[in-house]
Design an enzyme around this catalytic site. Structure first.
Site, PDB file in Angstrom:
ATOM      1  N   LYS A 203      13.033  -0.220 -19.898  1.00 24.97           N
ATOM      2  CA  LYS A 203      12.817  -0.320 -21.325  1.00 24.97           C
ATOM      3  C   LYS A 203      13.987  -1.045 -22.002  1.00 24.97           C
ATOM      4  O   LYS A 203      13.784  -1.960 -22.814  1.00 24.97           O
ATOM      5  CB  LYS A 203      12.646   1.089 -21.904  1.00 24.97           C
ATOM      6  CG  LYS A 203      11.679   1.173 -23.042  1.00 24.97           C
ATOM      7  CD  LYS A 203      11.422   2.632 -23.433  1.00 24.97           C
ATOM      8  CE  LYS A 203      10.468   3.329 -22.480  1.00 24.97           C
ATOM      9  NZ  LYS A 203      10.297   4.756 -22.784  1.00 24.97           N
TER      10      LYS A 203
ATOM     11  N   ASN B 136       4.287   5.508  16.241  1.00 25.94           N
ATOM     12  CA  ASN B 136       3.812   6.886  16.022  1.00 25.94           C
ATOM     13  C   ASN B 136       4.600   7.845  16.906  1.00 25.94           C
ATOM     14  O   ASN B 136       5.249   8.773  16.422  1.00 25.94           O
ATOM     15  CB  ASN B 136       2.325   7.021  16.358  1.00 25.94           C
ATOM     16  CG  ASN B 136       1.444   6.223  15.428  1.00 25.94           C
ATOM     17  OD1 ASN B 136       1.924   5.651  14.451  1.00 25.94           O
ATOM     18  ND2 ASN B 136       0.164   6.180  15.723  1.00 25.94           N
TER      19      ASN B 136
ATOM     20  N   ARG C 241      14.985   7.410 -26.427  1.00 28.15           N
ATOM     21  CA  ARG C 241      13.989   7.343 -25.343  1.00 28.15           C
ATOM     22  C   ARG C 241      14.675   7.101 -24.009  1.00 28.15           C
ATOM     23  O   ARG C 241      15.644   6.363 -23.924  1.00 28.15           O
ATOM     24  CB  ARG C 241      13.036   6.152 -25.557  1.00 28.15           C
ATOM     25  CG  ARG C 241      12.195   6.183 -26.776  1.00 28.15           C
ATOM     26  CD  ARG C 241      11.498   4.819 -26.895  1.00 28.15           C
ATOM     27  NE  ARG C 241      11.064   4.582 -28.260  1.00 28.15           N
ATOM     28  CZ  ARG C 241       9.774   4.570 -28.638  1.00 28.15           C
ATOM     29  NH1 ARG C 241       8.832   4.760 -27.749  1.00 28.15           N
ATOM     30  NH2 ARG C 241       9.454   4.369 -29.888  1.00 28.15           N
TER      31      ARG C 241
ATOM     32  N   SER D  19       5.705  -3.628  22.835  1.00 23.00           N
ATOM     33  CA  SER D  19       4.911  -3.258  21.670  1.00 23.00           C
ATOM     34  C   SER D  19       5.421  -1.897  21.198  1.00 23.00           C
ATOM     35  O   SER D  19       5.339  -0.904  21.940  1.00 23.00           O
ATOM     36  CB  SER D  19       3.425  -3.189  22.037  1.00 23.00           C
ATOM     37  OG  SER D  19       2.679  -2.884  20.880  1.00 23.00           O
TER      38      SER D  19
ATOM     39  N   CYS E 119       2.637  -1.593  17.025  1.00 24.70           N
ATOM     40  CA  CYS E 119       1.229  -1.219  16.968  1.00 24.70           C
ATOM     41  C   CYS E 119       1.018   0.227  16.521  1.00 24.70           C
ATOM     42  O   CYS E 119      -0.051   0.774  16.692  1.00 24.70           O
ATOM     43  CB  CYS E 119       0.542  -1.470  18.307  1.00 24.70           C
ATOM     44  SG  CYS E 119       1.118  -0.376  19.609  1.00 24.70           S
TER      45      CYS E 119
ATOM     46  N   ARG F 242      -6.962   1.059  22.645  1.00 25.35           N
ATOM     47  CA  ARG F 242      -6.731   2.366  23.287  1.00 25.35           C
ATOM     48  C   ARG F 242      -7.853   2.612  24.279  1.00 25.35           C
ATOM     49  O   ARG F 242      -8.920   3.071  23.898  1.00 25.35           O
ATOM     50  CB  ARG F 242      -6.684   3.469  22.225  1.00 25.35           C
ATOM     51  CG  ARG F 242      -5.373   3.470  21.431  1.00 25.35           C
ATOM     52  CD  ARG F 242      -5.552   4.100  20.070  1.00 25.35           C
ATOM     53  NE  ARG F 242      -6.438   3.260  19.268  1.00 25.35           N
ATOM     54  CZ  ARG F 242      -6.329   3.088  17.955  1.00 25.35           C
ATOM     55  NH1 ARG F 242      -5.387   3.689  17.278  1.00 25.35           N
ATOM     56  NH2 ARG F 242      -7.188   2.322  17.306  1.00 25.35           N
TER      57      ARG F 242
ATOM     58  N   TYR G  60       4.909  -9.820  15.624  1.00 22.39           N
ATOM     59  CA  TYR G  60       3.685  -9.436  14.936  1.00 22.39           C
ATOM     60  C   TYR G  60       3.641  -7.935  14.713  1.00 22.39           C
ATOM     61  O   TYR G  60       4.386  -7.181  15.349  1.00 22.39           O
ATOM     62  CB  TYR G  60       2.444  -9.891  15.719  1.00 22.39           C
ATOM     63  CG  TYR G  60       2.243  -9.181  17.037  1.00 22.39           C
ATOM     64  CD1 TYR G  60       1.530  -7.976  17.097  1.00 22.39           C
ATOM     65  CD2 TYR G  60       2.757  -9.707  18.218  1.00 22.39           C
ATOM     66  CE1 TYR G  60       1.345  -7.323  18.306  1.00 22.39           C
ATOM     67  CE2 TYR G  60       2.588  -9.050  19.431  1.00 22.39           C
ATOM     68  CZ  TYR G  60       1.888  -7.853  19.475  1.00 22.39           C
ATOM     69  OH  TYR G  60       1.716  -7.201  20.650  1.00 22.39           O
TER      70      TYR G  60
ATOM     71  N   HIS H 132      -5.493  12.874  13.821  1.00 20.43           N
ATOM     72  CA  HIS H 132      -6.598  12.223  14.531  1.00 20.43           C
ATOM     73  C   HIS H 132      -7.652  11.720  13.545  1.00 20.43           C
ATOM     74  O   HIS H 132      -8.070  10.556  13.604  1.00 20.43           O
ATOM     75  CB  HIS H 132      -7.205  13.219  15.523  1.00 20.43           C
ATOM     76  CG  HIS H 132      -8.379  12.669  16.283  1.00 20.43           C
ATOM     77  ND1 HIS H 132      -9.672  12.881  15.904  1.00 20.43           N
ATOM     78  CD2 HIS H 132      -8.422  11.902  17.393  1.00 20.43           C
ATOM     79  CE1 HIS H 132     -10.481  12.266  16.755  1.00 20.43           C
ATOM     80  NE2 HIS H 132      -9.750  11.668  17.678  1.00 20.43           N
TER      81      HIS H 132
ATOM     82  N   GLY I  21       5.076   8.494 -18.928  1.00 21.81           N
ATOM     83  CA  GLY I  21       4.707   9.889 -19.143  1.00 21.81           C
ATOM     84  C   GLY I  21       5.639  10.875 -18.494  1.00 21.81           C
ATOM     85  O   GLY I  21       5.499  12.079 -18.680  1.00 21.81           O
TER      86      GLY I  21
ATOM     87  N   ARG J 188       6.613  -3.829 -21.262  1.00 29.28           N
ATOM     88  CA  ARG J 188       6.893  -3.722 -19.831  1.00 29.28           C
ATOM     89  C   ARG J 188       5.692  -4.253 -19.066  1.00 29.28           C
ATOM     90  O   ARG J 188       4.592  -4.371 -19.628  1.00 29.28           O
ATOM     91  CB  ARG J 188       7.157  -2.268 -19.446  1.00 29.28           C
ATOM     92  CG  ARG J 188       5.980  -1.395 -19.788  1.00 29.28           C
ATOM     93  CD  ARG J 188       6.280   0.076 -19.693  1.00 29.28           C
ATOM     94  NE  ARG J 188       5.132   0.786 -20.264  1.00 29.28           N
ATOM     95  CZ  ARG J 188       5.146   2.051 -20.629  1.00 29.28           C
ATOM     96  NH1 ARG J 188       6.256   2.774 -20.514  1.00 29.28           N
ATOM     97  NH2 ARG J 188       4.077   2.624 -21.103  1.00 29.28           N
TER      98      ARG J 188
ATOM     99  N   MET K 209       9.132  10.839 -18.610  1.00 30.30           N
ATOM    100  CA  MET K 209      10.368  11.139 -19.311  1.00 30.30           C
ATOM    101  C   MET K 209      10.036  11.418 -20.774  1.00 30.30           C
ATOM    102  O   MET K 209       8.943  11.149 -21.233  1.00 30.30           O
ATOM    103  CB  MET K 209      11.330   9.964 -19.196  1.00 30.30           C
ATOM    104  CG  MET K 209      11.571   9.546 -17.765  1.00 30.30           C
ATOM    105  SD  MET K 209      12.336  10.849 -16.765  1.00 30.30           S
ATOM    106  CE  MET K 209      13.912  10.967 -17.592  1.00 30.30           C
TER     107      MET K 209
END
Lengths: 865, 865
Positions: A21, A756, A90, A752, A819, A555, A839, A449, A99, A333, A101
């Protein structure tokens, strides 16, 4: 460094220091917009306050000098007699947090000052109105009195006076209301300071503190905003939209934030202060109405809007006040917009010559793109959700709830759309998931899953819905207090996590030509490749349409979960002797070859990376608990006793860390070689058919270079038998594989990153079990974000960077991909680009995210380099 | 570099190049011992052979020159007429591998040569005997004919001739035997080369190849000998112990290898070749007999033994031959010895002024020390084992097999010694384990629950016994083919992994003053501290007696598994409301305080590191399968339905990666603060009693610095309430904690590396489940050793080293310890010393190993620096 900057001095200072702001106000002041004078207290002051717990030394002196400047600019005195200088206070963080602050208006007004104000404006009603507003806002924001207290007193007063609107209350009424407000404050043990400087100091501190209020924290967590950004405070001379019918206040968007269409869009409320609009106390009218009522004013606003866009080179959300006919801009803004609008605006701004294509790429949230391709809930007609889970796979769906894969088949066969509702899903649910229009689960996180499979299939999904309880045996389920039965209609919104009773109206996907153009720019600029994770020809085809340049992860185990294949997989596992095993293996070879042919054909001419079998064998067998229950009931079928014995023998305490991946492949090498044979046979047949298949294959769960060596020794005779080879690589998904990448790299053609598992192992967290503490961890800010969703750069990312460096050092030709699910998450994709991967591979719909994020990384790199 | 060195040229070259035997021969030749002339083909030649698969170029030329030198030295010709030059060909790796490699004697002899030899020695019997021996050895070692073929032919011949001993066969018999040997070789498709040079080349290659035979590989794996050390080949002129009654052969130890006593010890066989002794074909007599029969020869041997010890400065195992009254030394090497003898010899050699204290420290295998404190199986009387598992906790035990903790109590109460026999143990077995003299399990590795707890308690244990099957319900168990019932007597040897039926004779511990002296030298020299892991005052006391300088790990959860405490722990977990929880918490507080007092009192004046609760809550509840079985049978007791619900809610797919450690403590902070309160209360009370308690406390399973911050915030009020503080630290046991150590370090006073979990997470291997593939991995050399037993320096160690560096950089006062099972394993202790840790913490008995290994690390460091 000073803590306080006047708007007109602050032009050119950064957003980090001034907040969004303050930055915009400074920019506007510099560009000659009609901004009321004011100054900004920097984020640095706020940060110092939070770190030390004390008011930074010298802050109040600087604030006093700031007020003195305002007094000079306005000719009014702060706390003075006559028309006094009133200010707004402000907050304004470097990142927009609407919304979240709090704001105080009319600050500097005291009971004594009200008289002066009334006299000077000849408008006692206005003066008392300003005062009662100050009391209410100060009471709420600084003193912590509930807003409802003041709202109720106002309503009570209106009822007493028979007033319909606030405007119908007289000056006397408002004076009386102010007195009641003060009493309410005092009854709660507080005191309203009748001293302007004290008001100002307390208000500034209240803004500082509000940085840490729960709503703000939730917002920051949701949008992954760093905790120590802190907020700036803007102190600005008040202008009044409530000085009569020639005054008013409004908000505007320079373009339509829902559709992106270039049209002035917004609302206006006559004879009112801005907070009336924001708080929805009174209902404003569309700006288009003003066009008729006051074309001159409308034209002036439209001109300011146009100028704002040209200045800020983006769609703007601005607030303005008209004081006795004079237009003031209070703030501006970049406007929030829907994903659809974001794409359209970005492309239009390029066409209008306002921004470059590179800049356009940065204006769209890459993570929002998959949602563009899906139906969504029509916000106009949506009822209240009855439950809320994690938005695991975007898009909305309506269907009859089915509580088992069998029911899914049943209901689908009878011609109904179904939503699969489960406590959690397992590989055995796959057929049901394929049939379902949507998936809803009670447990699991963003990489459970259900979530992973749903994203892969492009099926909307809401997971981890705490209020959901499923009782499949009784064919019923509960959503909070609501009891439902199988077959009841429900709706889910996988983009927001909302769950609805009955059917809600859906809007069709709004993406079109603009998205295509934006992504074509992205493809031109990005250097990071984008592939997809896909296990079926259909997924592969979809991914290709969405711009995937290959398949980064097939997979192969997913190919074994179909009924007939599963039967042979079990036969292989349970085989009593080699002859039995051979028969099963031959069958699996045939299936696998067909599956590989399908995917390779769909990706003709593009690389397809097959991962050898990864999960533990017991995943292909019935669950132990089920068999044990049968045994306890004496209900084991003939042959199941043997099955139970083998399931018991294969049972594991921590299957994630158990007998799977390369460990299984080295000890059951017939599976490994069967898979390679199937891949080579598929390749040979496709070549004969005139296709250009480009298979690659990789080993899962490596933790040591010798595993790779021994596996490759097993594969060598297969290559020799077929007379050609394909590129071989490994997953890097254990910390040790990353730490010893220099040893593994010379053996392979590519790595690769399986982020996970790598994330789970690096943290020691199982994503299946994380539901017990991860929500708390995010809530209490132990983790700033969910690392299974967004790649943790500090820990997991360090392992990646280190292994990239050492792997390339030992093998300069090494190709590097990622991957894990992170391959479709925008921050993670950018990180992958920064550390120099070749990649990423994402689930098909998230290919869009990856393409855009990769381009953004490149633009950001050029900008910083 | 040459491939061939004559013994007399090779003095001063290294053991790496010459192998142990070649090095010793070269040393002996240089020192003037009576060594038959010969030469060594280096390990380099062997290595080149294995790498390239080809004979290194120029090797045969050098060998020919070597033989020429022998011809000159002996005056005999290789393959010549008259008395020919015969040679022995022996392998000799840089590390002693007794029995693993193969030897050929009498090489160079041909059928034609036999005639010359017979004529020259006037001993046709000797000549044919030498020839038939060559045929048999060459046939076995080079041609791969089974040794039994020749042994059977020899026995058949003796039976035909009515001969009792080999010596009773005539020259003609032996000639006939040789002919039969040749026929046997030819019948198997081979050919014995009647050409000395061909014999020699093939023999050398056979030795090269034998480096890779299965027995050698097993041995190397067992002793963790690198694969590419390779072996040297020693070619030496033959001397003959079978030229008549004034000839003979023998082996000697310069000290008693079983007890370490300084006495010449060994065996001698008249008129025989060395292989008769080694192979046990004929039974030699003790050297002491020779003292009576031939005092002069005995004195000569004793003098050589004395000289050997002075020269090599260690107890020697030497082979000698007497040829017509002249003594030749064939080889000498450091003698294998029992742990007891090793200690005694090392100390005696210091007392005799032969070696320094530092050198003495290096002469004892640190890992062998715990066994010194335990009884062991008397090898003289032990029967064949009926099963073999992993030697998890040293020492031997005899007792009645009990199949449940309840049975253990029963049988113990009736006055019997018991051995607890289980499929695997869990925390619920603790009482049974306490009562047992020994523990035997079917599943689990070296760091399984049974192994860890047994080592901690100093109870002998054999785990992972594949041939064991336990059926507690039927009160019976199987060891291979043997069916046994509860109560049957069995014996186990936790030092070797052997399991015996019935009672075997045990020898009491032989350690004494010498061990104390050796360890006092170790303590003087080592810089690495040694603490113990202990959960009870008894363990702590034991550890202190064994030299622990503190407790590095108190697993507080172990205190909750006793019946009464477990009841309250369950009450806490299952509490319906806060009031119930508070009652349980108060009880646990009292127990915990008493437990802490006990340990702190036992370790008065020494540091004691408490680890806050680590395991998941479901470990304190009955197993899910058990309750589900009851439910399926409709046999749930009142109240168990609720229990089942909670057990289900807490169930996890991968508990190791689940809701435990810091995650649990942050979400159930009442447990965290209760534990600290109990510790502070215990400390305060002990101080009042005049003790000097030195508690420290640490958080388990940290993966992010913010976890530490938030936990410490919770602990702060407790410190304030008690008015004093204690050092706080964290475990470093997730890869991410190690990777972000620089962030965690400034928050804490110490790190304690939990290398058990860290290893499991770095590899992605659960030690509970590793039994399914780890044995195969070790067998097929995927892993050179078990990383849960010996710290993996390349991966896990890299995380340690990195975090040590970055942790100290950010907090120079940081104390660093290691409290995984590796803290009691010698290689790992040395690694800990090398990377600069402050201390390791081991189970009580392994404190001895840690003390010695730490000292060895220091000696090695001084030697290399």
């Amino acid at each position: 460094m000073p803590f306080v900057y006047r708007f007109e001095e602050a032009g050119g200072l950064g957003r980090e220091l001034l907040g969004g702001k303050g930055y915009a106000l400074a920019e506007m002041a510099r560009a000659g917009f009609p901004v009321p004078p004011g100054f900004t207290i920097t984020t640095g002051a706020c940060r110092l306050f939070h770190r030390s717990g004390k008011v930074p030394e010298g802050l109040w002196d600087e604030v006093e000098r700031g007020i003195a400047a305002l007094e000079e600019a306005t000719g009014r005195a702060f706390g003075g007699a006559g028309l006094p200088l009133l200010v707004s206070v402000r907050s304004g963080a470097p990142v927009s947090m609407p919304g979240m602050m709090d704001t105080i208006l009319n600050l500097g007004l005291t009971e004594r000052g009200v008289e002066g104000l009334a006299a000077a404006t000849q408008n006692p009603r206005f003066a008392w109105d300003a005062y009662r507003r100050l009391l209410a806002m100060y009471g709420e924001v600084v003193l912590g009195v509930e807003a409802a207290v003041f709202a109720n007193l106002l309503e009570a007063m209106k009822a007493e006076r028979g007033a319909e609107r606030d405007l119908d209350l007289s000056a006397e009424d408002l004076a009386e209301l102010a007195a009641r407000f003060k009493r309410a404050i005092e009854e709660r043990g507080h005191r309203f300071p009748e001293e302007p400087w004290e008001q100002l100091r307390e208000a500034v501190l209240a803004v500082f503190k509000s940085w840490d209020n729960p709503r703000a924290r939730v917002y920051r967590r949701h949008y992954q905003i760093p905790e120590d950004l802190c907020t700036a405070v803007n102190v600005q001379a008040m202008v009044f939209g409530n000085l009569g019918e020639d005054s008013g206040t409004g908000v505007g968007f320079t373009r339509n934030p829902a559709t992106g269409k270039k049209e002035l869009y917004g609302e206006y409320l006559k004879n009112a202060q801005g907070e009336d609009v924001v708080a929805g106390v009174r209902t404003p009218e569309p700006l288009s109405r003003l066009k008729e009522e006051n074309p001159a004013l409308y034209a002036e606003i439209a001109a300011v809007a146009e100028k704002l866009e040209r200045h800020f080179r983006d769609m703007q959300d601005f607030e303005f006040t008209v004081e006795r006919g004079k237009l003031y801009l209070l703030q501006s803004r970049a406007g929030k917009r829907t994903p659809e609008a974001a794409v359209r605006i970005a492309v239009d701004l390029v066409d209008e010559g306002l921004i470059s294509e590179e800049e356009a790429l940065l204006k769209v949230d890459a993570g929002s793109l998959p949602a563009l391709l899906r139906a969504r809930v029509d916000p106009a007609s949506a009822p209240e959700p009855v439950g809320r889970g994690l938005p695991a796979s975007p898009g909305a769906a309506v269907g009859h709830a089915v509580l088992s894969p069998e029911a899914a088949e049943d209901w689908t066969a009878r011609g109904f759309d179904v939503i699969l509702v489960r406590t959690e899903t397992s590989p055995e649910d796959i057929t049901g998931m394929f049939l379902a229009k949507g998936i809803l689960t009670a447990r699991g996180g963003m990489t459970s899953h259900a979530a992973v499979v749903a994203r892969g299939m492009g099926v909307p999904a809401v997971v981890g819905t705490a209020s959901l309880r499923v009782e499949p045996g009784k064919k019923r389920f509960f959503l909070g207090e609501h009891e439902l039965k199988e077959g009841d209609l429900i709706s889910i919104d996988g983009s927001t996590g909302a769950v609805y009773l009955g059917e809600v109206a859906l809007l069709e996907s709004g993406a079109g030509e603009e998205l295509k153009r934006l992504l074509s720019w992205a493809d031109r600029i990005r250097t990071l490749g984008v592939r997809a994770n896909a296990d079926t020809p259909e997924d592969a085809q979809k991914a290709r349409e969405l711009g995937a340049e290959g398949i980064g992860l097939v997979r192969t185990e997913h190919m074994f979960f179909e009924e007939e294949k599963l039967r042979w997989m079990r036969a292989l596992i349970l085989a009593d002797d080699e002859a039995e095993a051979k028969v099963a293996l031959k069958r699996l070879f045939d299936y696998q070859k067909q599956d590989f042919k399908g995917i390779l054909r769909a990706m003709d001419g593009l690389p397809v990376t097959i991962r050898f079998l990864d999960p533990p064998l017991h995943e292909f067998l019935p669950p132990l608990v089920e068999l044990e229950r049968k045994e306890a009931q004496g209900a084991l079928a003939p042959g199941e006793a043997k099955l139970l014995k083998q399931v018991r023998a294969l049972a594991e305490q921590n299957p994630m860390l158990g007998f799977r991946g390369i460990r299984l492949l080295l000890i059951r090498p017939e599976i490994l070689t069967m898979q390679l044979e199937a891949l080579l046979a598929a390749t040979r047949e496709l070549r004969a058919e005139g296709y250009d298949p480009r298979p690659e294959a990789m080993l899962p769960l490596i933790s040591d270079a010798r595993e790779v060596e021994q596996a490759f020794e097993r594969l060598e005779p297969v290559f020799e038998r077929y007379g050609f080879r394909i590129p071989l690589g490994t997953m890097i998904e254990t910390p040790r594989a990353a730490l010893t990448a220099g040893r593994i790299a010379p053996l392979v053609e590519f790595f690769s990153y399986g982020t996970n598992d790598l994330t789970q192992l690096t943290y020691g967290i199982s994503r299946d079990d994380a539901g017990k503490f991860l929500p708390d961890y995010l809530e209490s800010r132990v983790f700033p974000y969910d690392p299974t969703e967004r790649l943790d750069e500090e820990g997991v990312g360090r392992l990646l960077a280190l292994s990239v460096r050492e792997g390339r050092e030992k093998n300069p030709d090494l190709k590097l991909g990622l991957c894990g699910e992170h391959g479709g998450e925008a921050h993670s994709v950018k990180f992958a680009a920064r550390i120099g991967l070749d990649y990423v591979s994402a689930s098909p719909y998230r290919v869009l995210t990856a393409r855009l994020a990769a381009a953004q990384a490149e633009v950001e790199k050029r900008a910083s380099g």
